[in-house]
Write a protein that holds these residues in place. Structure first.
Motif, PDB file in Angstrom:
ATOM      1  N   VAL A  64       5.302   1.780   8.114  1.00 39.10           N
ATOM      2  CA  VAL A  64       4.851   0.661   7.288  1.00 39.10           C
ATOM      3  C   VAL A  64       4.480   1.195   5.912  1.00 39.10           C
ATOM      4  CG1 VAL A  64       3.076  -1.103   7.017  1.00 39.10           C
ATOM      5  CG2 VAL A  64       4.047  -0.654   9.273  1.00 39.10           C
ATOM      6  N   VAL A  65       5.113   0.632   4.870  1.00 41.10           N
ATOM      7  CA  VAL A  65       4.848   1.073   3.498  1.00 41.10           C
ATOM      8  C   VAL A  65       4.667  -0.153   2.601  1.00 41.10           C
ATOM      9  CG1 VAL A  65       6.147   3.223   3.731  1.00 41.10           C
ATOM     10  CG2 VAL A  65       7.316   1.176   2.919  1.00 41.10           C
ATOM     11  N   PRO A  66       3.967   0.011   1.465  1.00 43.04           N
ATOM     12  CA  PRO A  66       3.903  -1.087   0.498  1.00 43.04           C
ATOM     13  C   PRO A  66       5.295  -1.437  -0.021  1.00 43.04           C
ATOM     14  CG  PRO A  66       2.237   0.581   0.022  1.00 43.04           C
ATOM     15  CD  PRO A  66       3.162   1.175   1.059  1.00 43.04           C
ATOM     16  N   SER A  67       5.480  -2.693  -0.373  1.00 46.80           N
ATOM     17  CA  SER A  67       6.788  -3.131  -0.866  1.00 46.80           C
ATOM     18  C   SER A  67       7.148  -2.475  -2.191  1.00 46.80           C
ATOM     19  CB  SER A  67       6.806  -4.650  -1.017  1.00 46.80           C
ATOM     20  OG  SER A  67       5.729  -5.103  -1.830  1.00 46.80           O
ATOM     21  N   THR A  68       6.171  -1.914  -2.877  1.00 50.04           N
ATOM     22  CA  THR A  68       6.410  -1.219  -4.145  1.00 50.04           C
ATOM     23  C   THR A  68       6.850   0.226  -3.957  1.00 50.04           C
ATOM     24  OG1 THR A  68       4.050  -0.704  -4.163  1.00 50.04           O
ATOM     25  CG2 THR A  68       4.760  -2.617  -5.453  1.00 50.04           C
ATOM     26  N   ASN A  69       6.832   0.712  -2.729  1.00 47.74           N
ATOM     27  CA  ASN A  69       7.070   2.130  -2.450  1.00 47.74           C
ATOM     28  C   ASN A  69       8.561   2.402  -2.267  1.00 47.74           C
ATOM     29  OD1 ASN A  69       7.364   4.660  -0.952  1.00 47.74           O
ATOM     30  ND2 ASN A  69       5.168   4.573  -0.595  1.00 47.74           N
ATOM     31  N   THR A  70       9.105   3.269  -3.104  1.00 44.39           N
ATOM     32  CA  THR A  70      10.533   3.616  -3.011  1.00 44.39           C
ATOM     33  C   THR A  70      10.754   5.084  -2.650  1.00 44.39           C
ATOM     34  OG1 THR A  70      10.599   4.023  -5.402  1.00 44.39           O
ATOM     35  CG2 THR A  70      11.236   1.828  -4.640  1.00 44.39           C
ATOM     36  N   SER A  71       9.689   5.829  -2.366  1.00 49.07           N
ATOM     37  CA  SER A  71       9.802   7.259  -2.071  1.00 49.07           C
ATOM     38  C   SER A  71       9.686   7.601  -0.600  1.00 49.07           C
ATOM     39  CB  SER A  71       8.726   8.046  -2.844  1.00 49.07           C
ATOM     40  OG  SER A  71       8.891   7.899  -4.232  1.00 49.07           O
ATOM     41  N   ALA A  72       8.803   6.900   0.126  1.00 44.89           N
ATOM     42  CA  ALA A  72       8.530   7.281   1.512  1.00 44.89           C
ATOM     43  C   ALA A  72       9.766   7.156   2.400  1.00 44.89           C
ATOM     44  CB  ALA A  72       7.390   6.442   2.085  1.00 44.89           C
ATOM     45  N   GLN A  73      10.477   6.043   2.300  1.00 46.12           N
ATOM     46  CA  GLN A  73      11.607   5.832   3.197  1.00 46.12           C
ATOM     47  C   GLN A  73      12.678   6.913   3.060  1.00 46.12           C
ATOM     48  OE1 GLN A  73      13.198   1.852   3.158  1.00 46.12           O
ATOM     49  NE2 GLN A  73      14.851   2.336   4.574  1.00 46.12           N
ATOM     50  N   PRO A  74      13.174   7.229   1.864  1.00 46.69           N
ATOM     51  CA  PRO A  74      14.197   8.291   1.783  1.00 46.69           C
ATOM     52  C   PRO A  74      13.655   9.664   2.166  1.00 46.69           C
ATOM     53  CG  PRO A  74      13.608   7.485  -0.415  1.00 46.69           C
ATOM     54  CD  PRO A  74      13.008   6.544   0.567  1.00 46.69           C
ATOM     55  N   GLU A  75      12.398   9.964   1.841  1.00 43.59           N
ATOM     56  CA  GLU A  75      11.860  11.269   2.214  1.00 43.59           C
ATOM     57  C   GLU A  75      11.730  11.397   3.732  1.00 43.59           C
ATOM     58  OE1 GLU A  75       9.771  13.380  -1.452  1.00 43.59           O
ATOM     59  OE2 GLU A  75       8.355  12.457  -0.050  1.00 43.59           O
ATOM     60  N   ASN A  96       2.329  14.481   1.205  1.00 34.88           N
ATOM     61  CA  ASN A  96       1.861  13.383   2.050  1.00 34.88           C
ATOM     62  C   ASN A  96       2.908  12.902   3.039  1.00 34.88           C
ATOM     63  OD1 ASN A  96      -0.394  10.639   1.190  1.00 34.88           O
ATOM     64  ND2 ASN A  96       0.425  11.224   3.167  1.00 34.88           N
ATOM     65  N   ASN A  97       4.127  12.684   2.580  1.00 38.71           N
ATOM     66  CA  ASN A  97       5.144  12.149   3.493  1.00 38.71           C
ATOM     67  C   ASN A  97       5.539  13.170   4.561  1.00 38.71           C
ATOM     68  OD1 ASN A  97       5.313   9.573   2.335  1.00 38.71           O
ATOM     69  ND2 ASN A  97       6.702  10.300   0.744  1.00 38.71           N
ATOM     70  N   THR A  98       5.629  14.429   4.177  1.00 38.56           N
ATOM     71  CA  THR A  98       5.976  15.466   5.152  1.00 38.56           C
ATOM     72  C   THR A  98       4.905  15.597   6.224  1.00 38.56           C
ATOM     73  OG1 THR A  98       7.251  16.711   3.505  1.00 38.56           O
ATOM     74  CG2 THR A  98       6.524  17.908   5.470  1.00 38.56           C
ATOM     75  N   VAL A  99       3.637  15.586   5.823  1.00 38.27           N
ATOM     76  CA  VAL A  99       2.570  15.769   6.805  1.00 38.27           C
ATOM     77  C   VAL A  99       2.455  14.568   7.731  1.00 38.27           C
ATOM     78  CG1 VAL A  99       0.606  14.878   5.441  1.00 38.27           C
ATOM     79  CG2 VAL A  99       0.246  16.702   7.102  1.00 38.27           C
ATOM     80  N   LEU A 100       2.681  13.367   7.223  1.00 40.56           N
ATOM     81  CA  LEU A 100       2.678  12.181   8.086  1.00 40.56           C
ATOM     82  C   LEU A 100       3.757  12.288   9.158  1.00 40.56           C
ATOM     83  CD1 LEU A 100       2.162   9.246   5.558  1.00 40.56           C
ATOM     84  CD2 LEU A 100       0.715   9.723   7.532  1.00 40.56           C
ATOM     85  N   TYR A 101       4.940  12.696   8.752  1.00 41.33           N
ATOM     86  CA  TYR A 101       6.047  12.748   9.706  1.00 41.33           C
ATOM     87  C   TYR A 101       5.863  13.891  10.701  1.00 41.33           C
ATOM     88  CZ  TYR A 101      10.637  11.209  11.201  1.00 41.33           C
ATOM     89  OH  TYR A 101      11.671  10.669  11.932  1.00 41.33           O
ATOM     90  N   TRP A 102       5.398  15.029  10.207  1.00 38.57           N
ATOM     91  CA  TRP A 102       5.100  16.160  11.098  1.00 38.57           C
ATOM     92  C   TRP A 102       4.103  15.750  12.175  1.00 38.57           C
ATOM     93  CZ3 TRP A 102       0.120  18.413  11.317  1.00 38.57           C
ATOM     94  CH2 TRP A 102       0.023  19.574  12.112  1.00 38.57           C
ATOM     95  N   ASN A 111      13.908   6.046  12.379  1.00 35.10           N
ATOM     96  CA  ASN A 111      12.814   5.421  11.635  1.00 35.10           C
ATOM     97  C   ASN A 111      13.111   3.947  11.402  1.00 35.10           C
ATOM     98  OD1 ASN A 111      11.811   8.051  11.389  1.00 35.10           O
ATOM     99  ND2 ASN A 111      12.719   8.340   9.355  1.00 35.10           N
ATOM    100  N   HIS A 112      12.069   3.138  11.416  1.00 32.62           N
ATOM    101  CA  HIS A 112      12.235   1.679  11.295  1.00 32.62           C
ATOM    102  C   HIS A 112      11.128   1.150  10.390  1.00 32.62           C
ATOM    103  CE1 HIS A 112      15.112   2.249  14.514  1.00 32.62           C
ATOM    104  NE2 HIS A 112      14.193   3.049  15.038  1.00 32.62           N
TER     105      HIS A 112
END
Length: 248
Positions: free
Chosen positions: A14-25, A220-226, A36-37
């Motif tokens: 779940v990400v803010p609609s303004t976020n364009t970095s988390a999904q591709p990372e 941040n994105n790497t640690v969340l996924y790890w 991922n969904h």
């Protein structure tokens, strides 16, 4: 029957609609047979330059988080990553526990992964307590992040905000800017560098920076996924994205 493309793990994000970095990372970090969904919290690209503006963005996030979680849990994921940072830090560690419990309830009891828990787990894996922190915010946001880590028992030696004025603008931070701020806050008096803010595209820069800093650089994105992988029994060593995924 299991999901044909994600038989090992389905991750709701779940990400803010303004976020364009988390999904591709996060897509770049997927091990084999993990999928991922994405669900999006609908918010505006509002100003965060002062406390009333930051409060308004926080209010928008809070109002949209539960609906976004419900939109993604209908695909029956195994876990849910909450890919937003301000809510995690704004009111301190005790508030974070209440927020986490509320989000677990919205997710129907599924495991919920948030930045503070993931970062604490990573710092424990490295044995690091003295940290420097990078945020995407102006001082109004930096103060809350710094206070959260200090209240959690860490020594925040330095904190630097990138000064982004709105949620969508956070994704505009360049790799050159990230390189320069890492150099600015690094020093022999810290054990790790931590970056918060899921719309900062820092996973690649962080992995490279570990070579010339000689210490963990936690994006941040790497640690969340790890943390999502490890908490759900996926212990694959994923190479090319920093020491956290390849060694821990």
């Amino acid at each position: 029957m299991t999901d044909s493309l994600g038989p090992r793990l389905k991750v709701g994000v779940v990400v803010p609609s303004t976020n364009t970095s988390a999904q591709p990372e996060l897509e770049a970090l997927r091990p084999h047979q993990v999928t991922n969904h994405i669900g999006r919290m609908v918010i505006g690209d509002d100003s965060m330059v002062d406390e009333p503006g930051f409060d308004h963005v926080m209010h928008s996030i809070r109002n949209s988080t539960h609906p976004a979680i419900k939109s993604v849990v209908s695909c029956n994921p195994d876990t849910v990553i909450i890919g937003v940072s301000p809510e995690s830090y704004w009111d301190g560690p005790e508030s974070h526990e209440r927020v986490l419990a509320s989000l677990r309830e919205a997710a129907g009891g599924l495991p919920v992964i948030m930045s503070p828990d993931a970062i604490k787990a990573a710092l424990a894996a490295y044995g690091a307590r003295r940290i420097a922190v990078i945020t995407p915010y102006l001082p109004v946001g930096d103060d809350s992040v710094s206070r959260f880590f200090k209240d959690s028992g860490y020594d925040v030696v330095r904190i630097r905000g990138l000064g982004m004025p709105s949620p969508a603008k956070i994704s505009h931070v360049s790799q050159t800017e990230l390189r320069d701020v890492i150099k600015e806050i690094d020093g022999p008096d810290i054990e790790a560098i931590v970056q918060v803010g899921t719309n900062v595209a820092m996973s690649h820069v962080a992995a490279v920076a570990e070579f010339w800093t000689g210490k963990p650089v936690i994006s941040n994105n790497t640690v969340l996924y790890w943390h999502a992988l490890r908490q759900n029994g996926i212990h694959d060593r994923v190479h090319g994205h920093g020491s956290l995924l390849s060694e821990h």
